[in-house]
Design a protein around this motif. Structure first.
Motif, PDB file in Angstrom:
ATOM      1  N   GLY A  21       0.808  -1.215   0.000  1.00 35.82           N
ATOM      2  CA  GLY A  21       0.000   0.000   0.000  1.00 35.82           C
ATOM      3  C   GLY A  21       0.840   1.263   0.000  1.00 35.82           C
ATOM      4  N   ASP A  22       0.173   2.360   0.358  1.00 37.09           N
ATOM      5  CA  ASP A  22       0.811   3.675   0.342  1.00 37.09           C
ATOM      6  C   ASP A  22       1.388   4.031   1.703  1.00 37.09           C
ATOM      7  OD1 ASP A  22       0.089   4.156  -2.335  1.00 37.09           O
ATOM      8  OD2 ASP A  22      -1.907   4.840  -1.718  1.00 37.09           O
ATOM      9  N   THR A  23       2.321   4.964   1.682  1.00 39.14           N
ATOM     10  CA  THR A  23       2.882   5.511   2.909  1.00 39.14           C
ATOM     11  C   THR A  23       1.920   6.561   3.467  1.00 39.14           C
ATOM     12  OG1 THR A  23       5.097   5.248   1.971  1.00 39.14           O
ATOM     13  CG2 THR A  23       4.904   6.652   3.898  1.00 39.14           C
ATOM     14  N   PHE A  24       1.721   6.535   4.767  1.00 36.95           N
ATOM     15  CA  PHE A  24       0.888   7.524   5.431  1.00 36.95           C
ATOM     16  C   PHE A  24       1.780   8.340   6.364  1.00 36.95           C
ATOM     17  CE2 PHE A  24      -1.652   8.682   9.218  1.00 36.95           C
ATOM     18  CZ  PHE A  24      -2.509   9.586   8.609  1.00 36.95           C
ATOM     19  N   CYS A  25       1.849   9.650   6.153  1.00 33.52           N
ATOM     20  CA  CYS A  25       2.639  10.529   7.015  1.00 33.52           C
ATOM     21  C   CYS A  25       1.715  11.247   7.986  1.00 33.52           C
ATOM     22  CB  CYS A  25       3.399  11.546   6.177  1.00 33.52           C
ATOM     23  SG  CYS A  25       4.647  10.785   5.112  1.00 33.52           S
ATOM     24  N   ASP A  33       5.529  20.185  22.547  1.00 32.27           N
ATOM     25  CA  ASP A  33       6.818  20.593  21.969  1.00 32.27           C
ATOM     26  C   ASP A  33       7.604  19.446  21.353  1.00 32.27           C
ATOM     27  OD1 ASP A  33       6.289  23.160  22.741  1.00 32.27           O
ATOM     28  OD2 ASP A  33       7.422  23.022  24.619  1.00 32.27           O
ATOM     29  N   THR A  34       7.174  18.207  21.589  1.00 31.97           N
ATOM     30  CA  THR A  34       7.914  17.059  21.056  1.00 31.97           C
ATOM     31  C   THR A  34       7.275  16.512  19.786  1.00 31.97           C
ATOM     32  OG1 THR A  34       6.686  15.472  22.384  1.00 31.97           O
ATOM     33  CG2 THR A  34       8.707  16.392  23.362  1.00 31.97           C
ATOM     34  N   SER A  35       6.436  17.313  19.124  1.00 37.74           N
ATOM     35  CA  SER A  35       5.783  16.821  17.914  1.00 37.74           C
ATOM     36  C   SER A  35       6.839  16.422  16.881  1.00 37.74           C
ATOM     37  CB  SER A  35       4.832  17.865  17.337  1.00 37.74           C
ATOM     38  OG  SER A  35       5.550  19.000  16.933  1.00 37.74           O
ATOM     39  N   ALA A  36       6.528  15.373  16.129  1.00 35.55           N
ATOM     40  CA  ALA A  36       7.486  14.859  15.153  1.00 35.55           C
ATOM     41  C   ALA A  36       6.743  14.266  13.969  1.00 35.55           C
ATOM     42  CB  ALA A  36       8.360  13.789  15.800  1.00 35.55           C
ATOM     43  N   LEU A  37       7.313  14.461  12.802  1.00 30.46           N
ATOM     44  CA  LEU A  37       6.755  13.853  11.609  1.00 30.46           C
ATOM     45  C   LEU A  37       7.101  12.372  11.609  1.00 30.46           C
ATOM     46  CD1 LEU A  37       5.293  14.248   8.904  1.00 30.46           C
ATOM     47  CD2 LEU A  37       7.528  14.608   7.858  1.00 30.46           C
ATOM     48  N   ARG A  38       6.096  11.526  11.363  1.00 26.92           N
ATOM     49  CA  ARG A  38       6.294  10.088  11.306  1.00 26.92           C
ATOM     50  C   ARG A  38       5.625   9.564  10.051  1.00 26.92           C
ATOM     51  NH1 ARG A  38       8.754   7.857  15.365  1.00 26.92           N
ATOM     52  NH2 ARG A  38       7.902   5.792  15.056  1.00 26.92           N
ATOM     53  N   ALA A  39       6.007   8.377   9.644  1.00 27.43           N
ATOM     54  CA  ALA A  39       5.426   7.739   8.470  1.00 27.43           C
ATOM     55  C   ALA A  39       5.115   6.294   8.818  1.00 27.43           C
ATOM     56  CB  ALA A  39       6.392   7.798   7.293  1.00 27.43           C
ATOM     57  N   ALA A  40       4.073   5.753   8.193  1.00 34.79           N
ATOM     58  CA  ALA A  40       3.670   4.365   8.448  1.00 34.79           C
ATOM     59  C   ALA A  40       3.292   3.695   7.136  1.00 34.79           C
ATOM     60  CB  ALA A  40       2.496   4.332   9.418  1.00 34.79           C
ATOM     61  N   MET A  41       3.508   2.380   7.088  1.00 34.59           N
ATOM     62  CA  MET A  41       3.107   1.567   5.943  1.00 34.59           C
ATOM     63  C   MET A  41       2.624   0.220   6.443  1.00 34.59           C
ATOM     64  SD  MET A  41       5.750   1.942   2.751  1.00 34.59           S
ATOM     65  CE  MET A  41       4.662   1.187   1.557  1.00 34.59           C
ATOM     66  N   ASN A  42       1.740  -0.385   5.674  1.00 30.62           N
ATOM     67  CA  ASN A  42       1.364  -1.771   5.936  1.00 30.62           C
ATOM     68  C   ASN A  42       2.557  -2.648   5.594  1.00 30.62           C
ATOM     69  OD1 ASN A  42      -1.666  -2.122   6.594  1.00 30.62           O
ATOM     70  ND2 ASN A  42      -1.624  -0.514   5.035  1.00 30.62           N
ATOM     71  N   PHE A  43       2.734  -3.730   6.372  1.00 29.63           N
ATOM     72  CA  PHE A  43       3.902  -4.590   6.209  1.00 29.63           C
ATOM     73  C   PHE A  43       3.454  -6.040   6.431  1.00 29.63           C
ATOM     74  CE2 PHE A  43       7.940  -6.476   7.761  1.00 29.63           C
ATOM     75  CZ  PHE A  43       8.783  -6.086   6.731  1.00 29.63           C
TER      76      PHE A  43
END
Length: 128
Positions: A21-25, A33-43
């Motif tokens: 599938g697609d990557t979800f960011c 203050d600790t917000s962070a960009l993350r990405a997820a994929m089905n595996f």
């Protein structure tokens, strides 16, 4: 209930599977203050015939994008290995292509429904 997320706990821990599938960011911890960009994929994990979720930070995402230029993620089985312990800030994951997926494996993967990453990861962000 078993977790649907891939967790590589320590140095040398490995998992083998196929990105689907697609990557979800998404933005983790958006309200502090600790917000962070993350990405997820089905595996898909052939060893236990399950569809899981693999997610990581921006460096993981960049590495994944770099690899996808040489290998179609959905067409290869990858071995992913953690180097250094999970709480070490310098920990890295390596992605090693093992083999192209064959028709038998492709059939097994298509029997599994992909996780709704927008719903699952969005819910996770709201709870944090």
């Amino acid at each position: 209930m078993k977790s649907n997320k891939v967790t590589l706990q320590g140095d040398g821990h490995k998992i083998t599977g196929v990105f689907c599938g697609d990557t979800f960011c998404y933005l983790a911890n958006p309200s502090d203050d600790t917000s962070a960009l993350r990405a997820a994929m089905n595996f898909y994990v052939p060893a236990d015939d399950t569809m899981k979720i693999m997610d990581g930070g921006i460096l993981w995402f960049r590495y994944l994008k770099k690899i996808s230029k040489s290998y179609e993620l959905c067409c290869w089985v990858f071995e992913i290995e953690r180097h250094l312990d999970i709480d070490n800030a310098r920990t890295v994951l390596t992605f090693k292509p093992v083999k192209r997926i064959d028709d038998e494996l492709k059939a097994k993967i298509t029997q599994h429904k992909l996780h709704d990453l927008t719903g699952l990861m969005g819910a996770e962000v709201r709870e944090e």
